[in-house]
Design a protein around this motif. Structure first.
Motif, PDB file in Angstrom:
ATOM      1  N   ASP A 160     -38.662   1.501  45.263  1.00 41.93           N
ATOM      2  CA  ASP A 160     -39.331   0.300  44.778  1.00 41.93           C
ATOM      3  C   ASP A 160     -38.757  -0.059  43.411  1.00 41.93           C
ATOM      4  O   ASP A 160     -38.129   0.781  42.743  1.00 41.93           O
ATOM      5  CB  ASP A 160     -40.838   0.521  44.657  1.00 41.93           C
ATOM      6  N   VAL A 161     -38.988  -1.293  42.984  1.00 41.46           N
ATOM      7  CA  VAL A 161     -38.472  -1.744  41.698  1.00 41.46           C
ATOM      8  C   VAL A 161     -38.970  -0.843  40.573  1.00 41.46           C
ATOM      9  O   VAL A 161     -38.218  -0.513  39.642  1.00 41.46           O
ATOM     10  CB  VAL A 161     -38.897  -3.210  41.437  1.00 41.46           C
ATOM     11  N   GLU A 162     -40.203  -0.406  40.672  1.00 39.79           N
ATOM     12  CA  GLU A 162     -40.785   0.413  39.602  1.00 39.79           C
ATOM     13  C   GLU A 162     -40.124   1.778  39.469  1.00 39.79           C
ATOM     14  O   GLU A 162     -40.287   2.464  38.454  1.00 39.79           O
ATOM     15  CB  GLU A 162     -42.281   0.606  39.844  1.00 39.79           C
ATOM     16  N   HIS A 163     -39.359   2.193  40.479  1.00 43.04           N
ATOM     17  CA  HIS A 163     -38.682   3.491  40.426  1.00 43.04           C
ATOM     18  C   HIS A 163     -37.468   3.464  39.496  1.00 43.04           C
ATOM     19  O   HIS A 163     -36.949   4.528  39.127  1.00 43.04           O
ATOM     20  CB  HIS A 163     -38.251   3.933  41.824  1.00 43.04           C
ATOM     21  N   PHE A 164     -36.994   2.273  39.152  1.00 49.34           N
ATOM     22  CA  PHE A 164     -35.848   2.152  38.257  1.00 49.34           C
ATOM     23  C   PHE A 164     -36.335   2.305  36.824  1.00 49.34           C
ATOM     24  O   PHE A 164     -37.040   1.445  36.301  1.00 49.34           O
ATOM     25  CB  PHE A 164     -35.170   0.795  38.464  1.00 49.34           C
ATOM     26  N   ARG A 165     -35.967   3.410  36.192  1.00 48.03           N
ATOM     27  CA  ARG A 165     -36.395   3.689  34.823  1.00 48.03           C
ATOM     28  C   ARG A 165     -35.248   3.329  33.874  1.00 48.03           C
ATOM     29  O   ARG A 165     -34.473   4.192  33.455  1.00 48.03           O
ATOM     30  CB  ARG A 165     -36.778   5.156  34.683  1.00 48.03           C
ATOM     31  N   ALA A 166     -35.141   2.041  33.572  1.00 48.35           N
ATOM     32  CA  ALA A 166     -34.018   1.572  32.757  1.00 48.35           C
ATOM     33  C   ALA A 166     -34.001   2.221  31.391  1.00 48.35           C
ATOM     34  O   ALA A 166     -32.929   2.561  30.860  1.00 48.35           O
ATOM     35  CB  ALA A 166     -34.079   0.043  32.628  1.00 48.35           C
ATOM     36  N   ASP A 168     -34.770   5.119  30.586  1.00 47.98           N
ATOM     37  CA  ASP A 168     -34.302   6.505  30.677  1.00 47.98           C
ATOM     38  C   ASP A 168     -32.950   6.610  31.374  1.00 47.98           C
ATOM     39  O   ASP A 168     -32.435   7.726  31.551  1.00 47.98           O
ATOM     40  CB  ASP A 168     -35.317   7.365  31.439  1.00 47.98           C
ATOM     41  N   ALA A 169     -32.401   5.460  31.792  1.00 50.70           N
ATOM     42  CA  ALA A 169     -31.156   5.452  32.572  1.00 50.70           C
ATOM     43  C   ALA A 169     -31.267   6.401  33.757  1.00 50.70           C
ATOM     44  O   ALA A 169     -30.406   7.246  34.000  1.00 50.70           O
ATOM     45  CB  ALA A 169     -29.960   5.818  31.700  1.00 50.70           C
ATOM     46  N   ALA A 170     -32.362   6.264  34.499  1.00 49.35           N
ATOM     47  CA  ALA A 170     -32.627   7.168  35.618  1.00 49.35           C
ATOM     48  C   ALA A 170     -33.340   6.427  36.743  1.00 49.35           C
ATOM     49  O   ALA A 170     -33.899   5.338  36.548  1.00 49.35           O
ATOM     50  CB  ALA A 170     -33.476   8.346  35.157  1.00 49.35           C
ATOM     51  N   MET A 171     -33.289   7.018  37.914  1.00 49.25           N
ATOM     52  CA  MET A 171     -33.998   6.498  39.077  1.00 49.25           C
ATOM     53  C   MET A 171     -34.979   7.563  39.562  1.00 49.25           C
ATOM     54  O   MET A 171     -34.599   8.718  39.753  1.00 49.25           O
ATOM     55  CB  MET A 171     -33.021   6.144  40.198  1.00 49.25           C
ATOM     56  N   GLN A 172     -36.226   7.166  39.728  1.00 46.69           N
ATOM     57  CA  GLN A 172     -37.216   8.078  40.312  1.00 46.69           C
ATOM     58  C   GLN A 172     -37.057   8.046  41.817  1.00 46.69           C
ATOM     59  O   GLN A 172     -37.077   6.979  42.436  1.00 46.69           O
ATOM     60  CB  GLN A 172     -38.635   7.647  39.925  1.00 46.69           C
ATOM     61  N   CYS A 173     -36.866   9.200  42.406  1.00 50.27           N
ATOM     62  CA  CYS A 173     -36.592   9.282  43.844  1.00 50.27           C
ATOM     63  C   CYS A 173     -37.605  10.211  44.512  1.00 50.27           C
ATOM     64  O   CYS A 173     -37.787  11.351  44.084  1.00 50.27           O
ATOM     65  CB  CYS A 173     -35.175   9.810  44.058  1.00 50.27           C
ATOM     66  N   VAL A 174     -38.262   9.708  45.536  1.00 51.36           N
ATOM     67  CA  VAL A 174     -39.204  10.520  46.307  1.00 51.36           C
ATOM     68  C   VAL A 174     -38.464  11.087  47.505  1.00 51.36           C
ATOM     69  O   VAL A 174     -37.969  10.334  48.350  1.00 51.36           O
ATOM     70  CB  VAL A 174     -40.420   9.698  46.765  1.00 51.36           C
ATOM     71  N   GLY A 175     -38.353  12.413  47.572  1.00 53.14           N
ATOM     72  CA  GLY A 175     -37.569  13.063  48.608  1.00 53.14           C
ATOM     73  C   GLY A 175     -38.242  13.103  49.960  1.00 53.14           C
ATOM     74  O   GLY A 175     -39.363  12.631  50.139  1.00 53.14           O
ATOM     75  N   VAL A 176     -37.539  13.695  50.933  1.00 55.73           N
ATOM     76  CA  VAL A 176     -38.008  13.729  52.313  1.00 55.73           C
ATOM     77  C   VAL A 176     -39.272  14.573  52.467  1.00 55.73           C
ATOM     78  O   VAL A 176     -40.025  14.397  53.415  1.00 55.73           O
ATOM     79  CB  VAL A 176     -36.901  14.265  53.250  1.00 55.73           C
ATOM     80  N   ARG A 177     -39.499  15.501  51.540  1.00 56.85           N
ATOM     81  CA  ARG A 177     -40.713  16.331  51.603  1.00 56.85           C
ATOM     82  C   ARG A 177     -41.746  15.874  50.586  1.00 56.85           C
ATOM     83  O   ARG A 177     -42.709  16.591  50.313  1.00 56.85           O
ATOM     84  CB  ARG A 177     -40.355  17.807  51.366  1.00 56.85           C
ATOM     85  N   ARG A 181     -37.784  13.449  42.263  1.00 58.70           N
ATOM     86  CA  ARG A 181     -36.640  13.804  41.426  1.00 58.70           C
ATOM     87  C   ARG A 181     -36.325  12.620  40.509  1.00 58.70           C
ATOM     88  O   ARG A 181     -36.489  11.468  40.907  1.00 58.70           O
ATOM     89  CB  ARG A 181     -35.392  14.112  42.278  1.00 58.70           C
ATOM     90  N   TYR A 182     -35.895  12.923  39.303  1.00 58.04           N
ATOM     91  CA  TYR A 182     -35.452  11.890  38.374  1.00 58.04           C
ATOM     92  C   TYR A 182     -33.944  12.025  38.242  1.00 58.04           C
ATOM     93  O   TYR A 182     -33.438  13.011  37.695  1.00 58.04           O
ATOM     94  CB  TYR A 182     -36.159  12.028  37.029  1.00 58.04           C
ATOM     95  N   LEU A 183     -33.221  11.056  38.762  1.00 61.51           N
ATOM     96  CA  LEU A 183     -31.779  11.151  38.881  1.00 61.51           C
ATOM     97  C   LEU A 183     -31.099  10.299  37.815  1.00 61.51           C
ATOM     98  O   LEU A 183     -31.327   9.081  37.750  1.00 61.51           O
ATOM     99  CB  LEU A 183     -31.346  10.692  40.284  1.00 61.51           C
ATOM    100  N   PRO A 184     -30.262  10.924  36.984  1.00 65.43           N
ATOM    101  CA  PRO A 184     -29.563  10.159  35.944  1.00 65.43           C
ATOM    102  C   PRO A 184     -28.569   9.168  36.548  1.00 65.43           C
ATOM    103  O   PRO A 184     -27.966   9.442  37.589  1.00 65.43           O
ATOM    104  CB  PRO A 184     -28.858  11.249  35.130  1.00 65.43           C
ATOM    105  N   THR A 186     -25.194   6.524  36.032  1.00 67.41           N
ATOM    106  CA  THR A 186     -23.993   6.237  35.253  1.00 67.41           C
ATOM    107  C   THR A 186     -24.128   4.860  34.622  1.00 67.41           C
ATOM    108  O   THR A 186     -24.954   4.032  35.049  1.00 67.41           O
ATOM    109  CB  THR A 186     -22.754   6.257  36.152  1.00 67.41           C
ATOM    110  N   SER A 187     -23.321   4.599  33.617  1.00 65.09           N
ATOM    111  CA  SER A 187     -23.364   3.286  32.980  1.00 65.09           C
ATOM    112  C   SER A 187     -22.968   2.190  33.962  1.00 65.09           C
ATOM    113  O   SER A 187     -23.529   1.086  33.931  1.00 65.09           O
ATOM    114  CB  SER A 187     -22.438   3.264  31.759  1.00 65.09           C
ATOM    115  N   ALA A 188     -22.025   2.505  34.870  1.00 67.55           N
ATOM    116  CA  ALA A 188     -21.615   1.518  35.873  1.00 67.55           C
ATOM    117  C   ALA A 188     -22.770   1.189  36.804  1.00 67.55           C
ATOM    118  O   ALA A 188     -22.999   0.019  37.147  1.00 67.55           O
ATOM    119  CB  ALA A 188     -20.423   2.049  36.664  1.00 67.55           C
ATOM    120  N   ALA A 189     -23.508   2.211  37.237  1.00 72.74           N
ATOM    121  CA  ALA A 189     -24.657   1.984  38.106  1.00 72.74           C
ATOM    122  C   ALA A 189     -25.745   1.208  37.380  1.00 72.74           C
ATOM    123  O   ALA A 189     -26.385   0.313  37.958  1.00 72.74           O
ATOM    124  CB  ALA A 189     -25.202   3.315  38.619  1.00 72.74           C
ATOM    125  N   MET A 190     -25.953   1.515  36.139  1.00 70.86           N
ATOM    126  CA  MET A 190     -26.947   0.798  35.339  1.00 70.86           C
ATOM    127  C   MET A 190     -26.591  -0.684  35.241  1.00 70.86           C
ATOM    128  O   MET A 190     -27.445  -1.563  35.413  1.00 70.86           O
ATOM    129  CB  MET A 190     -27.029   1.406  33.938  1.00 70.86           C
TER     130      MET A 190
END
Length: 290
Positions: A160-166, A168-177, A181-184, A186-190
């Protein structure tokens, strides 16, 4: 009678009667296809009921698939597992008194080392989306995100949009279980994610209440099938054979291993439940450097 029993079994899987948590759509389709093929084969033998099927019939059919159709060991193992599950179901229902799949074995399945995308192939892929169109910006953002984080496609489309933590330069990701996870990033991805949110996503939206980060041209959450079609199109243009979304995850993991990241950190980023799963990439790294 043959197909009717298969249909009843597949329905029981879909309703969660035979498995602890029900079957996924892909699992159900695999059962339907594998058992449908078995049905057709049994009918060619002149057999019209499951109690007449013997251990030899199943064993000979599995060998036929291996020798005449050149099915890979992993595919054969899946099919045999489907047969065994089906006959357990028939036994529980009192349709058969003996399990003809019992004792039918395959040679141990050797895990094949996947072909890892090179850095050059990844960069070629990044050059393909049109950066001045909403669709191209969206596609580029998805590709960068997969390569920058190693997340699964199922996790990508669930964002969801709210998972993008600009901040913190990170994405909050809810795994299969259900683990978070908070995934850093890259500047290109940002950069490309910010461009997508500013100039791509608003173009597609039809409903302001939509929470999905990545949406299709109807303004609805992008599906796994939709993403698969997108990446297949770019793979053809890039001349990259057999490109799958999971190969970007492999490429991310190998990049982390080769850059010296410790195995535990890679495991955490990938969301693997067991370190043994992550150790596979060490084996692959060793094979590449021989």
């Amino acid at each position: 009678m043959l197909q009717e029993a298969v249909d009843n079994f597949v329905t029981s899987i879909a309703n969660g009667e035979m498995e602890r948590s029900g079957g996924s759509r892909n699992t159900i389709m695999a059962y339907r296809n594998d058992l449908g093929q078995l049905c057709s084969h049994i009918q060619t033998l002149g057999i019209t009921s499951w109690p007449r099927v013997t251990h030899e019939h199943i064993g000979n059919y599995v060998r036929h698939l291996r020798d005449e159709h050149a099915y890979r060991p992993t595919t054969l193992a899946r099919k045999l597992a489907a047969y065994k599950s089906f006959f357990r179901y028939l036994s529980q229902k009192g349709v058969v008194t003996t399990d003809p799949a019992l004792g039918v074995c395959l040679p141990p399945v050797e895990r094949e080392l996947p072909q890892i995308m090179t850095t050059e192939q990844v960069q070629t892929l990044f050059q393909l989306p049109e950066r001045d169109t909403p669709m191209g910006v969206r596609d580029l953002a998805m590709l960068h995100l997969l390569y920058a984080t190693g997340m699964r496609v199922s996790e990508l489309i669930a964002l969801d949009v709210e998972h993008f933590r600009a901040q913190d330069a990170a994405m909050q990701c809810v795994g299969v279980r259900g683990n978070v996870r908070y995934l850093p990033l890259t500047s290109a991805a940002m950069d490309v994610l910010d461009r997508y949110l500013q100039h791509g996503r608003p173009h597609f939206l039809r409903d302001a209440s939509e929470t999905a980060l990545f949406v299709n041209h109807h303004g609805e959450r992008l599906t796994r099938q939709g993403f698969w079609l997108i990446i297949k199109g770019y793979a053809r243009r890039a001349g990259i054979e057999a490109l799958t979304p999971h190969k970007l995850r492999h490429a991310f993991a190998m990049h982390m291993i080769n850059s010296g990241m410790d195995l535990g950190s890679v495991q955490e980023l990938l969301g693997h439940a067991h370190i043994s799963t992550t150790q596979f990439y060490c084996q692959l790294a060793s094979a590449q450097h021989r």
